[in-house]
Design an enzyme around this catalytic site. Structure first.
Site, PDB file in Angstrom:
ATOM      1  N   ASP A 291      94.616  80.431  -7.250  1.00 56.66           N
ATOM      2  CA  ASP A 291      93.239  80.898  -7.147  1.00 56.66           C
ATOM      3  C   ASP A 291      92.456  80.292  -8.305  1.00 56.66           C
ATOM      4  O   ASP A 291      93.036  79.779  -9.268  1.00 56.66           O
ATOM      5  CB  ASP A 291      93.232  82.425  -7.227  1.00 56.66           C
ATOM      6  CG  ASP A 291      91.898  83.027  -6.810  1.00 56.66           C
ATOM      7  OD1 ASP A 291      91.076  82.290  -6.238  1.00 56.66           O
ATOM      8  OD2 ASP A 291      91.686  84.218  -7.060  1.00 56.66           O
TER       9      ASP A 291
ATOM     10  N   LYS B 120      62.514  85.218 -16.094  1.00 58.29           N
ATOM     11  CA  LYS B 120      63.654  84.345 -15.815  1.00 58.29           C
ATOM     12  C   LYS B 120      63.967  84.434 -14.326  1.00 58.29           C
ATOM     13  O   LYS B 120      63.697  85.451 -13.672  1.00 58.29           O
ATOM     14  CB  LYS B 120      64.883  84.731 -16.638  1.00 58.29           C
ATOM     15  CG  LYS B 120      65.623  85.961 -16.167  1.00 58.29           C
ATOM     16  CD  LYS B 120      66.928  86.130 -16.918  1.00 58.29           C
ATOM     17  CE  LYS B 120      67.849  87.146 -16.284  1.00 58.29           C
ATOM     18  NZ  LYS B 120      67.313  88.466 -16.118  1.00 58.29           N
TER      19      LYS B 120
ATOM     20  N   ASP C 270      94.897  87.560  -7.554  1.00 60.88           N
ATOM     21  CA  ASP C 270      94.612  88.828  -8.212  1.00 60.88           C
ATOM     22  C   ASP C 270      94.012  89.849  -7.263  1.00 60.88           C
ATOM     23  O   ASP C 270      94.054  91.037  -7.533  1.00 60.88           O
ATOM     24  CB  ASP C 270      93.668  88.634  -9.405  1.00 60.88           C
ATOM     25  CG  ASP C 270      92.372  87.935  -9.012  1.00 60.88           C
ATOM     26  OD1 ASP C 270      92.205  87.611  -7.822  1.00 60.88           O
ATOM     27  OD2 ASP C 270      91.525  87.712  -9.898  1.00 60.88           O
TER      28      ASP C 270
ATOM     29  N   ASP D 180      94.700  88.195  -1.681  1.00 60.65           N
ATOM     30  CA  ASP D 180      95.803  87.293  -2.024  1.00 60.65           C
ATOM     31  C   ASP D 180      97.173  87.862  -1.658  1.00 60.65           C
ATOM     32  O   ASP D 180      98.163  87.125  -1.657  1.00 60.65           O
ATOM     33  CB  ASP D 180      95.792  87.002  -3.531  1.00 60.65           C
ATOM     34  CG  ASP D 180      94.532  86.280  -3.971  1.00 60.65           C
ATOM     35  OD1 ASP D 180      94.124  85.339  -3.274  1.00 60.65           O
ATOM     36  OD2 ASP D 180      93.953  86.666  -4.993  1.00 60.65           O
TER      37      ASP D 180
END
Length: 934
Positions: free
Chosen positions: A339, A462, A652, A656
């Site tokens: 990963d 921003k 993780d 998975d």
């Protein structure tokens, strides 16, 4: 488990808010207590069904029933049978000793795995298990397992979502779905109905196991437990069949080889004994004796102890081994499917560079650099407005922890800005007083904050560069504000695209003075006529050690394949930074590296996938797989295994888990990993760092070679144990070794030196060699020939030579009767035993390498080996010169002169092995100068 017949939720995302509550038969104030009890009874607890719960009995029994243990059970049974046929020969003692070996080994191996399981359970205790919900119109904190469909969740920043739910209220909410999808980018969430998009990407849904990064809201639960997306992926692990590890397969092969050799020799001796007139009972007894003597009783505990010690060394290097054979599996790993987020990268957004005054400025270790030179503090002071904007235009918070240190919490992008300011010493001044805020929204793609500074109002903005630049009319350059020209705007957008193509997350920063405090803070009054200050480029950076680890993998012949749920450009940029793909590979259209996305993989046949995964030349980089779903990762791993590769998989998230179980060795993250990933994996990285895997591979390769070394050492001693029985049966010579003495060698004197061989340091070239083939045998023909027909024969010659030398020195002649109870016989068998021990001292040095001279390795470079020899010789002395040793093992004190010839014989064995190495190296041109790694 949720009953879909009552709560249909396939279209829950499309419904208006009031219809959501009606569909789930709940209200804005939550469920009543009676309704909660009814639903809990019907749907069950909100937990994942543990398909493979750690069973103490099952695990313990497994250590009593594997192939080598079965062979020892058979050997013990034959020993008891032989003792019943002819009592008094010591066979019952041997049987009980073998049973002791089985029990002690099983207990030790079980204890090691139990400790790893307890460490895993300790990690689970760190996870929170409560959530806030509305019940009967009141907010209540309750265990997550008691949440049912229809519950109204109260969601706050930093919390982990306990169940799949539809949002009915969301304020500035962003979530991290990485544990479920593998994609690291935060996802914005809204309560509005929507019909477009993939189920996991729908903006009004939140899922169990994911985390709220910022904002707050409320949501109605529609799926719990195994019916949640989290649970569905976890359920995939139950349909994945796990095969035997390479070491387990090798133990089976070794057991069969030893069993065949033992059986052939035993049957042959039995038939020859009948032919020579020994009689059926004597022939049967000695046939059984040879079968039992052939069984290497010390091999099983030595392998177990070597793997256990290796797992302890790996734990010190932040790799927790849950299953001992996994240590050795790493030695033949050919492909690592890894990963990206949290494994190759730090899983922490960081400001990498900024663009101000026309300069690209890199941020490294609290300093600024541009064009290879460091920027002084005075130069950086010119950009104070830019830094003030970064320091104030966000909602991240500095939180004082219990240890007195500060941590930053909030949205990853905003925490990166605050951490950047702190790291560069920009946060020492008192913060400006905030007067108001225009929150970010998906339409404007920007946020603004209003602050009071030295008697004037300043607005900082921003957001996405194209959004911010569109409302800028000036630019700040070298301390002055100048009008922005169209070419300036074009240049800034071009720089922004350049950052984006390198997979940076880019923000533009601007400001303006506000003439007076507005009555209402609105977009029209604040976000216009802005002065552009600069660009910020952020990314989740790779671990520092990863590029070197990737280079080591390439050098060791281990392929590294990135399989991530993240964006293709992000995946490719990280791959370039860590050296996984060439620098020229800058886009998914590159001719150098194909970047495959999930939908593309769905259209490929198995043959096409096989071709994609088969490099046409050794230096060809592997494809980068992006936007991969769990079933995609499973397909890649399955195809690699079908191609004969030994595959390690890292992960993780819940997504998975199926691939972790399918792999030859699954590797979970200990810090960021989910419960499901940790429970499924064979190994856990306690530091979530890819480089730890490379260290573990090096350790695995060393363990494999060390197992071969002490296997040679142990098997060689079987020959001088068997030959006395052959001589006794075939040519009528006195039995030169008793059963208790055989036992003393196998389970006493051999054990500690063998463990010393199990701790040999890796050779300097261990990571320069390709992985061993899956078909390569642990005990191959060259090893067996060297152990049985060279080293073993030399040991037998030394042992029998000493036996007859002592007998002849005491006046015995061939053919004369030798009473087994006489002092001379006890002394002569003690000489045989001592000869085997001294020959094994020489043999342990010979077995340190198959081709390197012992002078190259160093006599004292392995302290445990030296101590093993000291203990071995101490055991010999205790057995020979103490009354209790004489009583138990049938030995007798020896005159010191006999040890001279025995020592010369041992030296002769070592010199013969040194000569063999010289001839083999000369023939094959093998260098003998390699040194063990310090």
């Amino acid at each position: 488990m949720v009953d879909r017949s009552e709560f249909k939720y396939d279209d829950i995302n499309q419904l208006p808010l009031e219809d959501v509550l009606k569909r789930l038969k709940t209200s804005d104030g939550g469920l009543s207590s009676d309704e909660v009890q009814r639903r809990f009874a019907k749907y069950g607890p909100n937990v994942l069904t543990k398909q493979s719960h750690y069973s103490f009995l099952h695990k313990l029994l497994g250590h009593f029933t594997h192939f080598l243990a079965v062979l020892l059970w058979i050997a013990a049974a034959l020993s008891f049978f032989a003792d019943r046929m002819k009592p008094g020969e010591g066979m019952a003692t041997l049987g009980w000793a073998i049973l002791g070996v089985i029990v002690i080994n099983a207990g030790f191996a079980f204890f090691q795995e139990y400790k790893a399981e307890r460490a895993l359970q300790a990690l689970h205790l760190l996870l929170p298990d409560k959530a806030w919900v509305m019940r009967g119109g009141q907010p209540v904190e309750m265990p997550r397992r008691e949440i049912v469909p229809g519950d109204v969740l109260i969601l706050e920043e930093g919390e982990r979502i306990p169940a799949d739910a539809r949002l009915i209220e969301a304020v500035g909410m962003r979530v991290d779905n990485a544990a479920l999808t593998g994609e690291s980018r935060p996802k914005r969430r809204t309560a509005d109905g929507t019909a477009d998009g993939h189920w996991l990407d729908l903006p009004n849904l939140v899922f169990a196991g994911t985390t709220i990064l910022s904002g707050h809201g409320r949501a109605v639960v529609f799926a719990t437990g195994m019916q949640s997306e989290f649970g569905k992926i976890a359920a995939l692990t139950t349909v994945v069949e796990t095969g035997l590890s390479p070491l387990q397969q090798e133990i089976i092969a070794v057991t069969r080889i030893v069993a065949v050799i033992s059986l052939v020799m035993g049957v042959t001796f039995f038939l020859v004994g009948l032919w020579t007139g020994l009689g059926i009972w004597i022939s049967a007894i000695f046939g059984i004796g040879i079968i039992v003597a052939n069984v290497p009783e010390g091999l099983l505990p030595t392998v177990t102890l070597a793997l256990a010690m290796s797992s302890q060394r790996m734990a010190k290097r932040n790799a927790l081994i849950k299953h001992l054979p996994s240590v050795e599996t790493l030695s033949c790993t050919k492909v690592i499917c890894t990963d990206k987020t949290g494994t190759l990268t730090e899983n922490h957004m960081t400001v990498d560079r900024v663009f101000v005054d026309g300069l690209v400025i890199e941020s490294r270790e609290g300093c600024f650099f541009t064009r290879g030179r460091m920027i002084s503090t005075a130069d950086a002071e010119e950009w104070r407005p830019f830094f003030d904007a970064l320091l104030h235009c966000h909602n991240a918070k500095r939180v004082r922890k219990s240890d007195g240190h500060y941590a930053v919490s909030g949205d990853p992008t905003e925490t990166a800005l605050l951490e950047f300011a702190i790291a560069h010493g920009l946060a020492h001044r008192a913060p400006l007083r905030r007067m108001g805020e225009l929150a970010f929204d998906a339409d404007r793609k920007r946020m603004s904050t209003l602050h009071w500074s030295e008697g004037r109002l300043i607005a900082f903005t921003k957001g996405a560069p194209e959004s911010v630049l569109a409302i800028c009319t000036h630019t700040y350059s070298h301390g002055d504000t100048i009008a922005m020209t169209p070419s300036d705007r074009t240049h800034l957008l071009s720089q922004s695209r350049s950052f984006a193509e390198q997979a940076y997350r880019v923000l533009a920063v601007a400001m303006r003075e506000v003439a007076h405090q507005p009555e209402h803070i609105e977009v029209e009054t604040i976000e216009n006529d802005l002065t552009f200050l600069g660009l910020v480029a952020m990314m989740d950076p790779p671990h520092r050690e990863v590029p070197e680890a990737i280079a080591k993998c390439r050098q060791a012949g281990v392929r590294v394949v990135m399989v991530t749920g993240d964006h293709p450009l992000t995946a490719l940029a990280v791959a370039r930074k860590i050296g996984l793909v060439p620098e020229q590979a800058v886009s998914s259209q590159s001719s150098f590296v194909p970047v495959m996305e999930g939908p593309q993989l769905d259209t490929m046949s198995d043959l096409q996938l096989r071709q994609l995964l088969t490099p046409s030349r050794p230096d060809e980089p592997d494809p980068v797989f992006a936007r991969m779903a769990p079933h995609h990762k499973m397909r890649i791993v399955s195809m690699l295994k079908e191609m004969g590769e030994v595959v390690a998989v890292t992960g993780d998230g819940v997504n998975d888990a199926p691939a972790l179980k399918k792999a030859d060795i699954g590797i979970a993250m200990g810090v960021a990993g989910t419960d499901v990933a940790k429970e499924t994996a064979d190994m856990i990285l306690l530091d979530d760092n890819f480089s730890t895997i490379v260290s573990a591979i090096e350790e695995g390769r060393t363990v494999y070679e060390n197992i071969r070394k002490f296997s040679t050492y142990i098997l060689a001693s079987n020959v001088p144990e068997i030959v006395p029985f052959l001589g006794y049966g075939f040519i009528g010579m006195p039995l030169a070794l008793t059963i208790p003495q055989v036992l003393a060698v196998d389970l006493g004197t051999d054990m500690i030196p063998a463990l010393g061989l199990g701790t040999e340091r890796p050779q300097a070239d261990v990571m320069d060699l390709p992985p061993r083939a899956r078909s390569e045998r642990l005990l191959d023909l060259p090893l067996l020939l060297r152990a049985y027909l060279f080293l073993g024969v030399l040991e037998a010659a030394v042992a029998l030579g000493g036996f007859f030398l002592y007998l002849y020195s005491q006046g015995w002649t061939w053919g004369s009767h030798l009473d087994w109870s006489s002092p001379l016989y006890r002394e002569a068998t003690t000489v045989t035993f001592a000869a085997i021990v001294l020959a094994q001292v020489a043999n342990v040095f010979a077995c340190r390498s198959n081709h390197l001279s012992v002078t190259r390795l160093g006599w004292f470079s392995n302290p445990l080996l030296v101590w093993g020899i000291v203990i071995e010789l101490t055991i010999l002395a205790l057995m020979t010169y103490t009354p209790i040793g004489n009583e138990i093992f049938g030995t007798s004190p020896l005159p010191l002169w006999i040890f001279g010839p025995l020592a010369l014989g041992a030296v002769g064995l070592l010199l013969a092995e040194e000569g063999r190495k010289f001839l083999v190296n000369r023939r094959h041109g093998i260098a003998t100068t390699a040194q063990p790694r310090s």
